[in-house]
Design an enzyme around this catalytic site. Structure first.
Site, PDB file in Angstrom:
ATOM      1  N   SER A   1      -1.998   3.173  -4.301  1.00 37.89           N
ATOM      2  CA  SER A   1      -1.970   1.829  -3.735  1.00 37.89           C
ATOM      3  C   SER A   1      -2.828   0.927  -4.597  1.00 37.89           C
ATOM      4  CB  SER A   1      -2.513   1.844  -2.297  1.00 37.89           C
ATOM      5  OG  SER A   1      -2.804   0.531  -1.846  1.00 37.89           O
TER       6      SER A   1
ATOM      7  N   TYR B   1      -8.833   4.318   3.663  1.00 37.06           N
ATOM      8  CA  TYR B   1      -7.534   4.320   2.992  1.00 37.06           C
ATOM      9  C   TYR B   1      -7.705   4.089   1.493  1.00 37.06           C
ATOM     10  CZ  TYR B   1      -2.791   2.762   1.767  1.00 37.06           C
ATOM     11  OH  TYR B   1      -1.552   2.603   1.186  1.00 37.06           O
TER      12      TYR B   1
END
Length: 290
Positions: free
Chosen positions: A176, A189
């Site tokens: 990401s 995350y």
């Protein structure tokens, strides 16, 4: 002019049917060129979003596909993805199981090999995220769960797959943009996605002698059931604590799963045969806006 989709909120992992308009993850206008003819692939988190787009693109390029999804909540999405793969003329295996559990990762690989007759490509794509306003709100339980889904599953699934992947096989890990630049409201995350990048770099070195290429894609926010609309204004309205990290970071227009799947397909194909240990941001210049 692009019309912003309406805001929405779903409990994890979310369902594609609840999104309005539906995300562009079915690759309806995509035409294959036989780039993956005869290939067998396992895609974790393959029921919707990026995973679905990758599965359908692979099928249209001639690959048989296995998709692993979390639970019965995702069965409707998984069934739709399987239908799209079969419409493309390829076999599809659906595998239900929580990949935060090691045995389920092993089972997903073994079932893929048994039903498809082998495994050539592994796409580690499953993920979970839950924003918090500050570190004090981030529980040990959430921290551990995020790492088990986003990192441990990649390790467990890859380790099981290496017994079956041929020399010259391919592994893709979905990271990401948050793994490259951090995110103050997605600390756990972002940490896992940074770990995915280090895992990718290290594994590419470790598997070089076998000719197994290992690469990663690092998307910005994408319109998926987990992330929501992918539109800055709507995301901020839905989750106000993300305002600081998203404002001026991504375009107003939503990024779609097809944008990520195109990058994955290139990395898997022979067109990228000299690319390994690399990360491809799909981020509309996000990294340049630090």
């Amino acid at each position: 002019m692009t019309t912003s989709p309406p805001g929405q909120e779903q409990a994890y992992p979310g369902r594609t049917a609840e999104m309005d308009p539906r995300p562009r993850d079915e690759m309806r206008d995509y035409e294959g060129r036989g780039l993956l003819a005869g290939t067998r692939a396992l895609i974790t988190g393959g029921d919707s979003g990026i995973g679905r787009a990758v599965a359908v693109a692979f099928a249209k390029e001639g690959a048989d596909v296995a998709i692993a999804n979390l639970s019965d909540t995702e069965d409707e999405d998984a069934a739709r993805t399987a239908e799209l793969v079969r419409q493309a003329g390829q076999r599809c295996v659906t595998i239900r199981g929580d990949l935060a559990v090691e045995d389920n990762c092993q089972r997903a690989v073994e079932q893929t090999v048994t039903e498809l007759g082998g495994l050539d490509v592994l796409v580690n794509n499953v993920a979970t995220q839950e924003p918090v306003e500050d570190l004090a709100e981030l529980s040990t339980r959430q921290w551990e769960r995020t790492f088990r889904v986003n990192v441990f599953s990649y390790f467990w699934t890859t380790r099981a797959a290496l017994k079956h992947l041929p020399d010259g096989g391919v592994i893709i890990n979905t990271s990401s943009i948050n793994g490259l630049r951090g995110n103050k409201t997605l600390i756990d995350y972002a940490a896992t996605k940074g770990a995915v990048l280090a895992f990718t770099y290290s594994l590419a070195q470790a598997l070089q002698e076998r000719g197994i290429r290992v690469n990663s894609v690092a998307p910005t926010t994408v319109r998926t059931p987990m992330a929501g609309d992918g539109n800055v204004a709507e995301i901020i309205e839905r989750v106000p604590q993300l305002a600081g990290s998203l404002t001026n970071a991504i375009p107003v227009e939503a990024v779609e799963a097809i944008d990520v799947s195109n990058a994955v397909l290139w990395l898997v194909s022979e067109e990228a045969r000299y690319v390994t240990g690399s990360v491809v941001p799909v981020d509309a210049g996000n990294l340049n806006r630090r």
